[in-house]
Design a protein around this motif. Sequence first.
Motif, PDB file in Angstrom:
ATOM      1  N   VAL A  43      -1.836  26.776  20.339  1.00  0.00           N
ATOM      2  CA  VAL A  43      -2.388  25.759  21.063  1.00  0.00           C
ATOM      3  C   VAL A  43      -1.453  24.783  21.457  1.00  0.00           C
ATOM      4  O   VAL A  43      -0.613  24.296  21.162  1.00  0.00           O
ATOM      5  CB  VAL A  43      -3.593  25.115  19.785  1.00  0.00           C
ATOM      6  N   ALA A 100     -13.169  18.241  30.077  1.00  0.00           N
ATOM      7  CA  ALA A 100     -13.629  17.383  29.164  1.00  0.00           C
ATOM      8  C   ALA A 100     -15.099  17.292  29.092  1.00  0.00           C
ATOM      9  O   ALA A 100     -15.749  17.868  29.869  1.00  0.00           O
ATOM     10  CB  ALA A 100     -13.532  15.775  29.697  1.00  0.00           C
ATOM     11  N   LEU A 113     -14.280  16.344  14.620  1.00  0.00           N
ATOM     12  CA  LEU A 113     -13.593  17.406  15.378  1.00  0.00           C
ATOM     13  C   LEU A 113     -12.350  17.805  14.441  1.00  0.00           C
ATOM     14  O   LEU A 113     -11.775  17.299  13.624  1.00  0.00           O
ATOM     15  CB  LEU A 113     -13.026  16.415  16.520  1.00  0.00           C
ATOM     16  N   ASN A 114     -11.797  18.899  15.054  1.00  0.00           N
ATOM     17  CA  ASN A 114     -10.730  19.485  14.444  1.00  0.00           C
ATOM     18  C   ASN A 114      -9.615  19.006  15.552  1.00  0.00           C
ATOM     19  O   ASN A 114      -9.430  19.370  16.551  1.00  0.00           O
ATOM     20  CB  ASN A 114     -10.674  21.036  14.648  1.00  0.00           C
ATOM     21  N   ASN A 115      -8.796  18.348  15.013  1.00  0.00           N
ATOM     22  CA  ASN A 115      -7.623  17.495  15.679  1.00  0.00           C
ATOM     23  C   ASN A 115      -6.797  18.425  16.414  1.00  0.00           C
ATOM     24  O   ASN A 115      -6.289  18.193  17.626  1.00  0.00           O
ATOM     25  CB  ASN A 115      -6.912  16.467  14.746  1.00  0.00           C
ATOM     26  N   TYR A 117      -7.508  21.762  17.517  1.00  0.00           N
ATOM     27  CA  TYR A 117      -8.371  22.448  18.531  1.00  0.00           C
ATOM     28  C   TYR A 117      -8.812  21.639  19.737  1.00  0.00           C
ATOM     29  O   TYR A 117      -9.219  21.986  20.762  1.00  0.00           O
ATOM     30  CB  TYR A 117      -9.491  23.258  18.020  1.00  0.00           C
ATOM     31  N   CYS A 118      -9.331  20.190  19.291  1.00  0.00           N
ATOM     32  CA  CYS A 118      -9.921  19.275  20.229  1.00  0.00           C
ATOM     33  C   CYS A 118      -9.245  17.995  20.533  1.00  0.00           C
ATOM     34  O   CYS A 118      -9.072  17.113  19.480  1.00  0.00           O
ATOM     35  CB  CYS A 118     -11.199  19.069  19.816  1.00  0.00           C
ATOM     36  N   GLN A 119      -8.594  17.929  21.515  1.00  0.00           N
ATOM     37  CA  GLN A 119      -8.024  16.572  22.038  1.00  0.00           C
ATOM     38  C   GLN A 119      -9.340  15.662  22.135  1.00  0.00           C
ATOM     39  O   GLN A 119     -10.327  16.069  22.630  1.00  0.00           O
ATOM     40  CB  GLN A 119      -7.322  16.896  23.344  1.00  0.00           C
ATOM     41  N   HIS A 120      -9.117  14.403  22.003  1.00  0.00           N
ATOM     42  CA  HIS A 120     -10.174  13.513  21.805  1.00  0.00           C
ATOM     43  C   HIS A 120      -9.751  11.962  22.328  1.00  0.00           C
ATOM     44  O   HIS A 120      -8.348  11.797  22.210  1.00  0.00           O
ATOM     45  CB  HIS A 120     -10.687  13.486  20.320  1.00  0.00           C
TER      46      HIS A 120
END
Length: 145
Positions: A43, A100, A113-115, A117-120
């Motif tokens: 990732v 996005a 959110l899984n930090n 797998y998912c940019q936030h």
Amino acid sequence: MENKSDVEEHMKAHNIHWKWHDDGAMTNWTVLPAMLKYRGDWVWFTVPHANNNSYMKNNPSWVDKDLPDHLYPQQTYYGDGTVIELEVLQHIRETIWQVAVGFPLQKGDLLVLNNIYCQHARLSFTGKRKLAVVLAMQDQDYPED
């Protein structure tokens, strides 16, 4: 921290490189991989586009500053120390916007959110709001395959 030796011990413990300047100021940097293997998947786990000084230079607090690039609060480079081209940074920014997904949160909503797998991020907002954020750390490694 009280003195330079305390700061240096902290830096060593967190794998942070540093350089003291004649005026007592310090520059620090970390070298991190762009990719991370997590639960068997590679990732993208980095934000060179947001930590680059080109981002800061457009911030109203910094727009009139005339500083060398390396003296902004944050700057990013390739792993070999060369400058990341603005075209590459813009490509990363455009790609992130293309994939996005927005969540129009309402009072009482919970978003998990899984930090990895998912940019936030959060978009600008006018009005009154209160966000409560919790960051949980995992204390185990996951097998790579």
